[in-house]
Structure formats: structure tokens, C-alpha cells
Design a protein around this motif. Structure first.
Motif, PDB file in Angstrom:
ATOM      1  N   GLN A  80       0.832  -1.209   0.000  1.00 29.98           N
ATOM      2  CA  GLN A  80       0.000   0.000   0.000  1.00 29.98           C
ATOM      3  C   GLN A  80       0.864   1.255   0.000  1.00 29.98           C
ATOM      4  O   GLN A  80       0.552   2.232  -0.683  1.00 29.98           O
ATOM      5  N   PHE A  81       1.977   1.215   0.731  1.00 29.17           N
ATOM      6  CA  PHE A  81       2.886   2.353   0.779  1.00 29.17           C
ATOM      7  C   PHE A  81       3.497   2.602  -0.595  1.00 29.17           C
ATOM      8  O   PHE A  81       3.564   3.739  -1.064  1.00 29.17           O
ATOM      9  N   GLN A  82       3.938   1.528  -1.258  1.00 31.17           N
ATOM     10  CA  GLN A  82       4.521   1.670  -2.591  1.00 31.17           C
ATOM     11  C   GLN A  82       3.493   2.218  -3.576  1.00 31.17           C
ATOM     12  O   GLN A  82       3.809   3.056  -4.423  1.00 31.17           O
ATOM     13  N   SER A  83       2.264   1.765  -3.465  1.00 33.97           N
ATOM     14  CA  SER A  83       1.196   2.268  -4.325  1.00 33.97           C
ATOM     15  C   SER A  83       0.965   3.757  -4.079  1.00 33.97           C
ATOM     16  O   SER A  83       0.815   4.538  -5.028  1.00 33.97           O
ATOM     17  N   SER A  90       3.245  10.409  -9.567  1.00 34.76           N
ATOM     18  CA  SER A  90       2.507  10.816 -10.770  1.00 34.76           C
ATOM     19  C   SER A  90       1.837  12.173 -10.553  1.00 34.76           C
ATOM     20  O   SER A  90       1.787  12.996 -11.484  1.00 34.76           O
ATOM     21  N   ASN A  91       1.346  12.444  -9.345  1.00 37.52           N
ATOM     22  CA  ASN A  91       0.755  13.753  -9.046  1.00 37.52           C
ATOM     23  C   ASN A  91       1.808  14.856  -9.124  1.00 37.52           C
ATOM     24  O   ASN A  91       1.530  15.953  -9.603  1.00 37.52           O
TER      25      ASN A  91
END
Length: 124
Positions: A80-83, A90-91
Motif C-alpha cells: 500500500q505504501f509503494q502504491s 505521478s501527481n
């Protein structure tokens, strides 16, 4: 029982009256009946060792189970952290593009205006 007889014989041999010697032996037997024998202690030790072994086995299994659960939880959180990091990257890329577009949109008209003002000042 052998010890009671020996105590009684010892007391009567030193001229203690029979009824008093019997009372002493009875009192002594009454006190001694609550004492644990060697076999009682060995049985208790064996029982405790068995209980400790069983608890050790249970505790080892519990630790392994909890360790596996913890490992799974950590792996899930790492994923989840990597995601989240990927989304943030990307933001940030989008924000960089937006920043440079703003610079172009506002910068060129400002530069053009400044150039025109500079041209009027130079020609006058």
C-alpha cells in the motif's frame, strides 16, 4: 509406621509413661501426614515438567502464527505504501507540467508586454 514405632520405643525406653508416649506419637503422626513424600514430589515435578513442555509447544506455535500474521500485515502495508508513493510521484509530475504551462501562459505575455514597453522607450 516404622518411624512411629521407633519413636514410641525410644520414648518408652527413657521411662516416658505409655499414654504420654502414645500421645506424642499420635501428635507426630498427625503433623507428618500432611508432609509430601519423595514419590509425591517426584510426581509433582513430572507433572510440572509435562505442563511446561505443553505450554512451550503452545507458545511456540502461537509465536509462529503471530509472526506469520505480522509478516503478512507488513507486506500488505509495504504494498500500500509503494502504491501511495507511485500515486504521489505521478501527481508531482502533473504538478510540474502545470507549473511550466503556467510559466508559459503568463510568462510570454508578460515578456511581450515588457518588450513592447522597452521598444517604445527606446524609440522615443
Amino acid at each position: 509406621m516404622k518411624l512411629s514405632l521407633a519413636l514410641y520405643d525410644a520414648l518408652t525406653s527413657i521411662s516416658v509413661p505409655n499414654n504420654k508416649a502414645k500421645a506424642v506419637v499420635d501428635a507426630w503422626e498427625d503433623d507428618v501426614k500432611d508432609f509430601a513424600s519423595i514419590s509425591d514430589l517426584e510426581r509433582t515435578e513430572s507433572h510440572l515438567q509435562g505442563s511446561i513442555t505443553a505450554l512451550r509447544t503452545d507458545l511456540t506455535a502461537l509465536i509462529k502464527e503471530q509472526g506469520a500474521d505480522l509478516r503478512t500485515l507488513v507486506e500488505r502495508q509495504a504494498s500500500q505504501f509503494q502504491s501511495s508513493v507511485s500515486k504521489l510521484e505521478s501527481n508531482i509530475t502533473v504538478l510540474r507540467w502545470q507549473f511550466w504551462l503556467l510559466v508559459l501562459c503568463f510568462g510570454f505575455p508578460i515578456l511581450k508586454s515588457l518588450y513592447e514597453v522597452y521598444g517604445k522607450v527606446v524609440t522615443s
